[in-house]
Motif scaffolding. Structure first.
Motif, mmCIF file in Angstrom:
data_model
loop_
_atom_site.group_PDB
_atom_site.id
_atom_site.type_symbol
_atom_site.label_atom_id
_atom_site.label_comp_id
_atom_site.label_asym_id
_atom_site.label_seq_id
_atom_site.Cartn_x
_atom_site.Cartn_y
_atom_site.Cartn_z
ATOM 1 N N ASP A 39 -10.624 4.407 -9.928
ATOM 2 C CA ASP A 39 -9.439 5.192 -9.600
ATOM 3 C C ASP A 39 -8.153 4.384 -9.726
ATOM 4 N N VAL A 40 -8.276 3.063 -9.816
ATOM 5 C CA VAL A 40 -7.113 2.197 -9.993
ATOM 6 C C VAL A 40 -6.749 2.065 -11.473
ATOM 7 N N ILE A 41 -7.756 2.021 -12.328
ATOM 8 C CA ILE A 41 -7.527 1.764 -13.757
ATOM 9 C C ILE A 41 -6.475 2.694 -14.367
ATOM 10 N N PRO A 42 -6.556 4.017 -14.167
ATOM 11 C CA PRO A 42 -5.541 4.881 -14.789
ATOM 12 C C PRO A 42 -4.130 4.617 -14.269
ATOM 13 N N LEU A 43 -4.035 4.052 -13.083
ATOM 14 C CA LEU A 43 -2.728 3.833 -12.453
ATOM 15 C C LEU A 43 -2.047 2.558 -12.943
ATOM 16 N N VAL A 44 -2.802 1.643 -13.522
ATOM 17 C CA VAL A 44 -2.220 0.359 -13.941
ATOM 18 C C VAL A 44 -2.284 0.136 -15.446
ATOM 19 N N LYS A 246 -7.867 3.396 -1.011
ATOM 20 C CA LYS A 246 -6.439 3.693 -1.177
ATOM 21 C C LYS A 246 -5.969 3.215 -2.556
ATOM 22 N N PRO A 247 -6.500 3.793 -3.630
ATOM 23 C CA PRO A 247 -6.171 3.295 -4.977
ATOM 24 C C PRO A 247 -4.679 3.388 -5.304
ATOM 25 N N ASP A 248 -4.012 4.453 -4.867
ATOM 26 C CA ASP A 248 -2.580 4.588 -5.152
ATOM 27 C C ASP A 248 -1.798 3.445 -4.515
ATOM 28 N N LYS A 252 0.023 0.362 -6.544
ATOM 29 C CA LYS A 252 1.471 0.217 -6.382
ATOM 30 C C LYS A 252 1.847 -1.227 -6.077
ATOM 31 N N GLU A 253 1.090 -1.885 -5.198
ATOM 32 C CA GLU A 253 1.395 -3.270 -4.846
ATOM 33 C C GLU A 253 1.125 -4.212 -6.019
ATOM 34 N N VAL A 254 0.048 -3.959 -6.740
ATOM 35 C CA VAL A 254 -0.260 -4.800 -7.907
ATOM 36 C C VAL A 254 0.840 -4.675 -8.949
ATOM 37 N N LEU A 255 1.260 -3.455 -9.251
ATOM 38 C CA LEU A 255 2.291 -3.247 -10.268
ATOM 39 C C LEU A 255 3.634 -3.809 -9.822
#
Length: 264
Positions: A39-44, A246-248, A252-255
């Motif tokens: 769920d994190v992959i599409p966000l980053v 909490k993938p969102d 967000k913190e990684v980006l």
């Protein structure tokens, strides 16, 4: 997201790739797999070439017969990067994956641009003694009636939100794939001499930890003290499974961290 296999000197390594841009390796905890980041992959992946790999011995990657060590896991990361012709990359590592990230960055500082350590304990002689004397984390004796699966679930349940039984199901699936060596990843972490290696990490580092992660949260100040260039962020409302819980928030913190480095 596309699934791939890479041939390496340590066997085949399975990974998921997505996006274009600077390479970003995502390393999972024990006994998870790249599924932890699904769920994190599409966000980053909008501005990054994301590689979420199954650590050697986990998921669909080959399992070396030799004893598992953090050094072996790190060699697998570097072997995958070599097979993909990736010279420099960023790393996000969660729990065991973060410890692996430290070793990759310490052994090959010229290749790691930045490091995100999520829920990572500071492993020194004191912690090694404490963990060695304590109960196993995922190790349970096999039973003919399958009751060992319930025991494993009960062991992990206190670290997972009550309203997300699906997260525990995903962990159990990955644990079953690892089989009888399920505790060996934790043992590799506890045997790792982090106190001798962390001073060799030069990459800018973000230390993330869920506020409910009682296993690693107390070690955040120690990591900050031993890393040359670090900052920290505490994730509210989550604990050990912060990546898939909490993938969102996690993405967000990684980006934010990666973008801040790119702006320098």
């Amino acid at each position: 997201m596309r699934k791939h296999y890479a041939d390496t000197p340590h066997g085949q390594i399975h990974y998921i790739a997505s996006g274009t841009g600077d390479p970003l390796f995502l390393l999972h905890q024990t006994p998870r797999s790249s599924d932890e980041y699904r769920d994190v992959i599409p966000l980053v992946s909008d501005n990054h070439h994301v590689i979420a790999m199954d650590t050697l011995g986990f998921g669909a990657s080959d399992s070396p017969d030799e004893p598992w060590t953090i050094e072996l896991f790190a060699a697998g990361v570097l072997a995958l990067a070599d097979s993909l012709n990736i010279q420099q990359f960023d790393i996000v590592g969660h729990h065991t994956g973060g410890v692996v990230g430290i070793e990759v960055a310490a052994s090959n500082p010229q290749r790691v641009r930045s490091l995100v350590l999520s829920g990572v304990p500071y492993v020194d002689a004191e912690r090694r003694r404490k963990v060695a004397l304590g109960p196993t984390i995922d190790g349970v004796p096999l039973s003919t009636d399958g009751s060992h699966l319930k025991q494993l679930r009960q062991k992990r349940a206190p670290f997972y939100p009550l309203d997300r039984p699906d997260l525990l199901d995903r962990l159990l699936v990955d644990a079953l794939k690892v089989g009888a060596r399920v505790e060996e990843g934790h043992q590799a972490v506890n045997n790792y001499r982090m106190e001798d290696r962390i001073e060799s990490v030069y990459a800018p580092t973000l230390i993330l930890c869920g506020e409910l992660d009682t296993f690693s949260l107390p070690d955040v100040p120690r990591l900050v003290a031993h890393l040359r260039d670090s900052r920290q962020s505490i994730l509210p409302g989550t604990g050990v499974p912060s990546v898939d819980h909490k993938p969102d928030q996690f993405a967000k913190e990684v980006l934010r961290f990666l973008d801040s480095l790119a702006a320098q």
